[in-house]
Structures are given as C-alpha cells and as structure tokens.
Scaffold this motif. Structure first.
Motif, PDB file in Angstrom:
ATOM      1  N   UNK A 129      76.210 -17.535  50.974  1.00 51.90           N
ATOM      2  CA  UNK A 129      77.345 -18.452  50.895  1.00 51.90           C
ATOM      3  C   UNK A 129      76.890 -19.896  51.122  1.00 51.90           C
ATOM      4  N   UNK A 130      77.694 -20.860  50.687  1.00 54.28           N
ATOM      5  CA  UNK A 130      77.340 -22.264  50.936  1.00 54.28           C
ATOM      6  C   UNK A 130      77.461 -22.656  52.405  1.00 54.28           C
ATOM      7  N   UNK A 134      74.353 -14.838  54.940  1.00 52.20           N
ATOM      8  CA  UNK A 134      73.930 -13.778  54.029  1.00 52.20           C
ATOM      9  C   UNK A 134      74.820 -12.571  54.284  1.00 52.20           C
ATOM     10  N   UNK A 135      75.298 -11.959  53.204  1.00 46.34           N
ATOM     11  CA  UNK A 135      76.267 -10.873  53.309  1.00 46.34           C
ATOM     12  C   UNK A 135      75.705  -9.626  52.628  1.00 46.34           C
ATOM     13  N   UNK A 172      84.458 -13.862  48.947  1.00 45.58           N
ATOM     14  CA  UNK A 172      84.380 -14.717  47.762  1.00 45.58           C
ATOM     15  C   UNK A 172      83.122 -14.352  47.002  1.00 45.58           C
ATOM     16  N   UNK A 173      83.280 -14.019  45.715  1.00 44.02           N
ATOM     17  CA  UNK A 173      82.170 -13.481  44.928  1.00 44.02           C
ATOM     18  C   UNK A 173      81.618 -14.522  43.961  1.00 44.02           C
ATOM     19  N   UNK A 174      80.323 -14.459  43.661  1.00 43.10           N
ATOM     20  CA  UNK A 174      79.747 -15.339  42.635  1.00 43.10           C
ATOM     21  C   UNK A 174      80.467 -15.146  41.304  1.00 43.10           C
ATOM     22  N   UNK A 175      80.668 -16.218  40.540  1.00 46.69           N
ATOM     23  CA  UNK A 175      80.168 -17.581  40.756  1.00 46.69           C
ATOM     24  C   UNK A 175      81.189 -18.500  41.410  1.00 46.69           C
ATOM     25  N   UNK A 176      82.169 -17.940  42.120  1.00 42.82           N
ATOM     26  CA  UNK A 176      83.253 -18.751  42.663  1.00 42.82           C
ATOM     27  C   UNK A 176      82.796 -19.661  43.794  1.00 42.82           C
ATOM     28  N   UNK A 177      83.561 -20.725  43.977  1.00 41.54           N
ATOM     29  CA  UNK A 177      83.338 -21.710  45.026  1.00 41.54           C
ATOM     30  C   UNK A 177      84.024 -21.235  46.302  1.00 41.54           C
ATOM     31  N   UNK A 178      83.387 -21.440  47.427  1.00 38.85           N
ATOM     32  CA  UNK A 178      83.956 -21.040  48.714  1.00 38.85           C
ATOM     33  C   UNK A 178      84.481 -22.260  49.460  1.00 38.85           C
ATOM     34  N   UNK A 179      85.791 -22.375  49.527  1.00 38.39           N
ATOM     35  CA  UNK A 179      86.422 -23.423  50.329  1.00 38.39           C
ATOM     36  C   UNK A 179      86.055 -24.835  49.945  1.00 38.39           C
ATOM     37  N   UNK A 180      85.674 -25.053  48.687  1.00 38.79           N
ATOM     38  CA  UNK A 180      85.299 -26.391  48.245  1.00 38.79           C
ATOM     39  C   UNK A 180      83.918 -26.822  48.679  1.00 38.79           C
ATOM     40  N   UNK A 183      79.258 -22.979  45.372  1.00 38.40           N
ATOM     41  CA  UNK A 183      79.363 -21.607  44.879  1.00 38.40           C
ATOM     42  C   UNK A 183      78.661 -20.590  45.765  1.00 38.40           C
ATOM     43  N   UNK A 184      79.190 -19.387  45.764  1.00 40.52           N
ATOM     44  CA  UNK A 184      78.503 -18.238  46.341  1.00 40.52           C
ATOM     45  C   UNK A 184      77.503 -17.739  45.299  1.00 40.52           C
ATOM     46  N   UNK A 185      76.343 -17.252  45.750  1.00 36.99           N
ATOM     47  CA  UNK A 185      75.319 -16.798  44.807  1.00 36.99           C
ATOM     48  C   UNK A 185      74.740 -15.465  45.281  1.00 36.99           C
ATOM     49  N   UNK A 186      74.102 -14.775  44.370  1.00 36.36           N
ATOM     50  CA  UNK A 186      73.482 -13.501  44.709  1.00 36.36           C
ATOM     51  C   UNK A 186      72.051 -13.712  45.216  1.00 36.36           C
TER      52      UNK A 186
END
Length: 217
Positions: A129-130, A134-135, A172-180, A183-186
């Motif tokens: 996550x930004x 790590x999840x 929140x899953x890639x490629x979406x943005x987390x809270x501005x 992006x979340x990435x794999x």
C-alpha cells in the motif's frame, strides 16, 4: 446523487476512458478469473471523501453504501455495466470470504517474502500500500485464530507490528488509489493456484513474526 470526485472531473475524456477500461478489466479479472467478490469503494481527493460526508473517518477507504457488489464469477460485460454506474469507484475486496489478510510493515514484508520463497513455503498474493504496509493473503479464519497461533509460537507478548484483517474488513486492490495517497500494487500477484487456495496463516506466521521483531529492534 451522483458519484463524483473533484480530481476526476478535471481529467480529459481520453484519460477517463482509459482509466475506466483498466478498472473494468481489473474487476472482471478479480471476479471471473480469481473468483473474488468486488465492492465499489469511495475515493479521496484533496483530503475529501467522495461519499460526501465531511466527517468521514476513512476517506477514500470504505465501500459505497449505495453501490451493489459485483459477485464472483462475473465477466467483463457484467463488470463494465456495474462500474459504469459508479465511475471512478475504487476496487475493494471483502476480507473474510475467500481470504483473510496478515498485514505488516512493507520493509518487513519484503524481507519475509524473500525468506519464505527461499524456504519453498506456499504463498498467496501479497499487496503493498502507499501507506507502507504489506498485506499477505491467507486462508479465511486467520483473524480469529491469530491470538492462539501467536501464543503457541511464543510471540503473544512480543511488541509486533503485525495485524490480521478478517470478516467485515475491505482491502483496496490494485490498481486503485488508497485514500488519495497513491495506488496499491502487487508484490506478488495472484495466480490460478493461489487465488482460490491461499496458505494457512500458521505456515507464514512464524517467519513474519520473526522478521517483524527483528525489523522493530
């Protein structure tokens, strides 16, 4: 009331179409290929949440109450129709159904990932996550089992930056943005083998706890 974010209104139409295409394809991949439910989520811009609540406690990081989930098994056409009703929505994955999540600091997660791969242990998908987390995707039930597992391993009283997300949480899953924030990435993307059968938490927890302890001190 429509779903809008100030920043999205400023995007050119071509960029908007590309973003929608990417998001719809990602949603269809999650539902149709990996067999996960997807929930449309809020997004944030300039510190404001798209839900419209000025007192929102999780801006850009929660489901949209008025939006219908896209069920596991949905294909591209169904995903596209669903996302056209919530343009700009974040892609959220409900935790506790197909997987739970063990979350640690990204630095510790990267070190643990290298060690786990060298040990040949089974691994599921892993996100970064930004916010520097790590999840690790693990089998459902981990959140309920975590205290007992840590106790058995002798880590129950350790000061560990290690948490587990279970039923009721959303990722929140890639490629979406987390809270501005970005992006979340794999770190380790899903595969046909791992998406439907993530590993049991006990197989990873010892290494994750040890690395978190070493990183903390």
């Amino acid at each position: 009331m429509g779903f809008t974010i100030g920043g999205i209104r400023e995007m050119r139409s071509g960029s908007r179409r590309r973003v929608r295409t990417t998001e719809c394809t990602a949603v269809a991949e999650y539902t149709g290929l990996w067999g996960w439910d997807v929930v449309p989520g809020a997004r944030a811009a300039g510190g404001r949440c798209s839900c419209g609540d000025p007192g929102c406690t999780a801006p850009g990081a929660h489901p949209l109450g008025f939006a219908e989930p896209v069920p596991a098994g949905a294909g591209l056409d169904e995903a596209t129709r669903a996302w056209s009703r919530v343009p700009g929505a974040a892609i959220l994955l409900p935790v506790g159904r197909s997987f739970d999540v063990i979350e640690v600091a990204e630095a510790a997660g990267r070190r643990a990932l290298v060690r786990l791969e060298r040990m040949g242990l089974p691994l599921g998908p892993v996100c970064a996550t930004p916010t520097g987390r790590a999840q690790f995707f693990v089998a459902p039930g981990a959140a309920a089992e975590l205290p007992e597992l840590l106790y058995r391993m002798g880590w129950d009283d350790a000061d560990l930056d290690l948490h587990c997300l279970g039923p009721g949480a959303h990722l929140t899953a890639p490629p979406s943005d987390l809270g501005g924030l970005g992006p979340v990435r794999w770190l380790r993307p899903p595969t046909l083998d791992t998406a439907g059968a993530p590993p049991q938490a006990r197989l990873l927890l010892g290494t994750l706890a040890y690395i978190c302890h070493r990183t903390h001190f």
